[in-house]
Design a protein around this motif. Structure first.
Motif, PDB file in Angstrom:
ATOM      1  N   ASP A 184      46.930  23.356  54.047  1.00 51.24           N
ATOM      2  CA  ASP A 184      46.674  23.488  52.607  1.00 51.24           C
ATOM      3  C   ASP A 184      47.313  25.098  52.536  1.00 51.24           C
ATOM      4  N   ARG A 185      47.045  26.499  53.368  1.00 49.46           N
ATOM      5  CA  ARG A 185      46.785  27.666  53.529  1.00 49.46           C
ATOM      6  C   ARG A 185      48.351  27.599  53.042  1.00 49.46           C
ATOM      7  N   LYS A 186      49.121  26.845  54.187  1.00 51.57           N
ATOM      8  CA  LYS A 186      50.195  27.009  54.045  1.00 51.57           C
ATOM      9  C   LYS A 186      51.048  26.672  52.367  1.00 51.57           C
ATOM     10  N   LEU A 187      50.561  25.291  52.198  1.00 49.45           N
ATOM     11  CA  LEU A 187      51.015  24.640  50.587  1.00 49.45           C
ATOM     12  C   LEU A 187      50.394  25.921  49.844  1.00 49.45           C
ATOM     13  N   GLN A 188      49.598  26.420  50.003  1.00 49.29           N
ATOM     14  CA  GLN A 188      49.376  27.245  48.686  1.00 49.29           C
ATOM     15  C   GLN A 188      50.257  28.963  49.450  1.00 49.29           C
ATOM     16  N   GLN A 189      50.172  28.972  50.070  1.00 52.90           N
ATOM     17  CA  GLN A 189      51.863  30.073  50.091  1.00 52.90           C
ATOM     18  C   GLN A 189      52.757  29.364  49.848  1.00 52.90           C
ATOM     19  N   LEU A 190      53.458  28.202  49.762  1.00 49.95           N
ATOM     20  CA  LEU A 190      54.235  27.972  48.993  1.00 49.95           C
ATOM     21  C   LEU A 190      54.828  27.925  47.915  1.00 49.95           C
ATOM     22  N   TYR A 191      53.580  27.153  47.248  1.00 47.54           N
ATOM     23  CA  TYR A 191      53.049  27.591  45.754  1.00 47.54           C
ATOM     24  C   TYR A 191      53.788  29.292  45.123  1.00 47.54           C
ATOM     25  N   ARG A 192      52.572  29.977  45.774  1.00 49.60           N
ATOM     26  CA  ARG A 192      52.759  30.795  45.623  1.00 49.60           C
ATOM     27  C   ARG A 192      54.383  31.618  45.455  1.00 49.60           C
ATOM     28  N   LEU A 228      49.631  42.259  42.022  1.00 47.84           N
ATOM     29  CA  LEU A 228      50.900  40.854  41.585  1.00 47.84           C
ATOM     30  C   LEU A 228      50.356  40.515  43.325  1.00 47.84           C
ATOM     31  N   PHE A 229      50.786  41.428  44.113  1.00 47.78           N
ATOM     32  CA  PHE A 229      51.409  41.127  45.494  1.00 47.78           C
ATOM     33  C   PHE A 229      49.432  40.870  46.485  1.00 47.78           C
ATOM     34  N   PHE A 230      48.637  40.810  45.680  1.00 47.55           N
ATOM     35  CA  PHE A 230      47.871  40.303  46.556  1.00 47.55           C
ATOM     36  C   PHE A 230      47.462  39.303  46.791  1.00 47.55           C
ATOM     37  N   LEU A 231      48.627  38.218  45.691  1.00 47.12           N
ATOM     38  CA  LEU A 231      48.781  36.593  45.921  1.00 47.12           C
ATOM     39  C   LEU A 231      49.514  36.435  48.127  1.00 47.12           C
ATOM     40  N   PHE A 232      49.918  37.426  48.268  1.00 55.48           N
ATOM     41  CA  PHE A 232      51.648  37.158  48.646  1.00 55.48           C
ATOM     42  C   PHE A 232      51.400  38.334  50.030  1.00 55.48           C
ATOM     43  N   PRO A 233      50.957  37.973  51.595  1.00 57.16           N
ATOM     44  CA  PRO A 233      50.724  36.592  51.927  1.00 57.16           C
ATOM     45  C   PRO A 233      49.192  36.464  51.878  1.00 57.16           C
ATOM     46  N   VAL A 234      48.311  34.970  52.488  1.00 58.83           N
ATOM     47  CA  VAL A 234      47.874  34.985  52.146  1.00 58.83           C
ATOM     48  C   VAL A 234      46.725  34.772  53.672  1.00 58.83           C
ATOM     49  N   ASP A 235      45.801  36.208  53.026  1.00 59.57           N
ATOM     50  CA  ASP A 235      45.823  36.188  54.278  1.00 59.57           C
ATOM     51  C   ASP A 235      43.948  36.626  54.582  1.00 59.57           C
ATOM     52  N   ASP A 236      43.265  37.531  55.434  1.00 57.66           N
ATOM     53  CA  ASP A 236      42.036  36.466  55.665  1.00 57.66           C
ATOM     54  C   ASP A 236      40.845  37.104  54.282  1.00 57.66           C
ATOM     55  N   ASP A 237      41.550  38.415  53.923  1.00 56.45           N
ATOM     56  CA  ASP A 237      40.632  38.780  52.003  1.00 56.45           C
ATOM     57  C   ASP A 237      40.358  37.669  51.454  1.00 56.45           C
ATOM     58  N   THR A 238      41.711  36.565  51.529  1.00 57.42           N
ATOM     59  CA  THR A 238      42.144  36.086  50.299  1.00 57.42           C
ATOM     60  C   THR A 238      42.436  34.490  50.587  1.00 57.42           C
ATOM     61  N   ARG A 269      38.545  30.230  53.324  1.00 59.76           N
ATOM     62  CA  ARG A 269      37.060  30.694  53.801  1.00 59.76           C
ATOM     63  C   ARG A 269      36.519  31.703  52.691  1.00 59.76           C
ATOM     64  N   LEU A 270      37.562  31.890  51.433  1.00 57.77           N
ATOM     65  CA  LEU A 270      36.406  32.357  50.119  1.00 57.77           C
ATOM     66  C   LEU A 270      35.544  31.743  50.050  1.00 57.77           C
ATOM     67  N   THR A 271      36.263  30.272  49.168  1.00 58.06           N
ATOM     68  CA  THR A 271      35.862  29.321  48.571  1.00 58.06           C
ATOM     69  C   THR A 271      34.608  28.961  49.255  1.00 58.06           C
ATOM     70  N   THR A 272      34.531  28.525  50.533  1.00 57.60           N
ATOM     71  CA  THR A 272      33.113  27.842  51.262  1.00 57.60           C
ATOM     72  C   THR A 272      32.337  29.107  51.226  1.00 57.60           C
ATOM     73  N   HIS A 273      32.440  30.143  51.430  1.00 57.98           N
ATOM     74  CA  HIS A 273      31.643  31.551  51.723  1.00 57.98           C
ATOM     75  C   HIS A 273      30.920  32.226  50.104  1.00 57.98           C
ATOM     76  N   TYR A 274      31.692  32.365  48.875  1.00 61.34           N
ATOM     77  CA  TYR A 274      31.683  32.934  48.089  1.00 61.34           C
ATOM     78  C   TYR A 274      31.271  31.837  46.481  1.00 61.34           C
ATOM     79  N   ALA A 275      31.475  30.439  46.631  1.00 60.53           N
ATOM     80  CA  ALA A 275      31.794  29.638  45.673  1.00 60.53           C
ATOM     81  C   ALA A 275      31.137  27.938  46.555  1.00 60.53           C
ATOM     82  N   LYS A 276      30.094  28.105  46.740  1.00 62.44           N
ATOM     83  CA  LYS A 276      29.621  27.262  47.161  1.00 62.44           C
ATOM     84  C   LYS A 276      29.188  25.702  46.271  1.00 62.44           C
TER      85      LYS A 276
END
Ligand SMILES: [Zn+2]
Ligand SMILES: [Zn+2]
Length: 312
Positions: free
Chosen positions: A12-20, A127-137, A141-148
Motif C-alpha cells: 500500500d505504501r508503494k501504491l500510495q506513492q504511485l497514486y500521488r 505540497l511536496f510533503f506528499l512525496f516521497p512517503v517517508d517515516d513522517d508521513t 505508521r501514522l494511522t495505526t498510531h494517531y487514528a486508532k
C-alpha cells in the motif's frame, strides 16, 4: 497495532506513492482545461463554487478537521459518516490518514517529525510533503498510531485499504458529467455534451485544485505569515487572507493555542464561516458543540501582550 496493519502492507505504501505521483500532476493538468473556452459555462463555474462551499467546508473543515480530528463537535454516527464522505470527495486522503497526519502535526508542530512544517521549506510544507512517503508521513505508521479510534470503525478502515478512498472518489466523477448533461438537456441546451464536460472540469478538477491549495496554505502560509496572538510552542499565525479563503481555518494561531475549540475566530471581526455553519447545524440539532471556545480568562492567560507580526 491495529488489526488493519497487516492489510495496509508495504504494498500500500508503494501504491500510495504511485497514486500521488500520477494523480497530483494529472489533476492539476486537468484543471488547466478551464482555460480552454470549450469547457467554460457559468453552470460549470457554479458547480465549482458550490463544491468549494459545501464539499470543502462541510467535508474538510467540519467533517475531517473539527469533528474527526479534534472532536470539537459531536453528532450521530450517520451524520458523522455523511460529513466524512463529503471529506473524501476533496481527494485529500481517507478520513483516518488525514486525521493521523493532522494529529501528528499538532503534536510535533514545527518540530522534528512534523509532516508539513515550513521550517523544512515552504514548498515542502505546501505540497511536496506528499512525496516521497517517508517515516513522517507513512500511512500505516501514522494511522495505526494517531487514528486508532477511526480504524476501529469498519467504515473508516474500509477507505484506508488499498486506497479505496481514491478509487471511490473517481467513481463519483462521471456523475458530474451526467448532472451537467441532464441540466442542459432539461433546459433545452443544444449541446448537452459540452455542458457535461464543463461541469466535470470545473466542478471536479478546478474545484479540487483550488481547495487543495487553500488547504495546503493552512499548512504553509499560516506557519510563516500573519499575526501571533497567543503563546504556542510552534510558528502558527492568524492570517486574514487564508481565514477568508479557507472559511475560518486561517485563524491558525488561535487553533494551535486551543485545538479542541470548534470556534477558530476569537475576536468579533475574525470571520469564521465554518463556525457559523456549525452554529446553524447545532441550532437545527444536527450536531452538538463539545467546545465552543476558550473562556476570556483562558485566552488572557495565553495571550501575548504585544501580538507579533514579524516573520519567524
Ligand atoms: Zn498548524
Ligand atoms: Zn487542527
Amino acid at each position: 497495532m491495529s488489526s488493519l496493519s497487516p492489510v495496509l502492507s508495504h504494498h500500500d505504501r508503494k501504491l500510495q506513492q504511485l497514486y500521488r505521483l500520477i494523480g497530483v500532476p494529472l489533476i492539476h493538468a486537468a484543471a488547466l482545461l478551464a482555460f480552454v473556452p470549450y469547457f467554460f459555462t457559468w453552470t460549470g463555474v457554479a458547480s465549482a463554487v458550490l463544491g468549494y462551499l459545501l464539499i470543502a467546508l462541510l467535508g474538510i473543515n467540519i467533517g475531517y478537521h473539527r469533528l474527526l480530528a479534534h472532536r470539537s463537535i459531536g453528532c450521530p454516527k450517520g451524520v458523522e459518516r455523511a460529513l466524512a464522505l463529503l471529506g473524501v470527495l476533496n481527494v485529500q486522503f481517507g478520513p483516518a490518514y488525514w486525521v493521523a497526519i493532522h494529529r501528528r502535526h499538532h503534536q510535533l508542530a514545527d518540530a522534528a517529525g512534523d509532516p508539513h512544517t515550513p521550517r523544512n521549506g515552504f514548498w515542502r510544507s505546501h505540497l511536496f510533503f506528499l512525496f516521497p512517503v517517508d517515516d513522517d508521513t507513512d500511512p500505516v505508521r501514522l494511522t495505526t498510531h494517531y487514528a486508532k479510534d477511526l480504524l476501529a470503525d469498519p467504515f473508516y478502515a474500509w477507505f484506508e485499504k488499498r486506497e479505496r478512498w481514491f478509487l471511490s472518489t473517481i467513481l463519483v466523477w462521471p456523475l458530474y458529467f451526467l448532472a451537467g448533461y441532464a441540466i442542459a438537456a432539461i433546459a433545452g441546451d443544444p449541446d448537452p455534451v459540452r455542458m457535461g464536460w464543463s461541469v466535470l472540469v470545473w466542478g471536479v478538477f478546478v474545484r479540487l485544485v483550488v481547495v487543495w491549495h487553500i488547504t495546503f496554505a493552512v499548512n504553509s502560509v499560516t506557519h510563516i505569515w500573519g499575526v501571533r496572538s497567543y503563546r504556542t510552542a510552534d510558528d502558527s499565525r492568524n492570517n486574514l487572507l487564508v481565514a477568508v479563503l479557507a472559511w475560518g481555518e486561517g485563524w491558525h494561531n488561535n487553533h494551535h493555542a486551543f485545538p479542541r475549540s470548534a470556534r477558530h475566530g476569537h475576536a468579533w471581526w475574525q470571520v469564521d464561516a465554518t463556525w457559523l455553519v456549525i452554529r446553524l447545524l447545532a441550532a437545527m440539532k444536527i450536531v452538538t458543540i463539545n467546545n465552543a471556545g476558550p473562556s476570556a480568562a483562558a485566552r488572557r492567560r495565553r495571550h501575548l501582550s504585544r501580538p507579533r507580526r514579524t516573520r519567524r
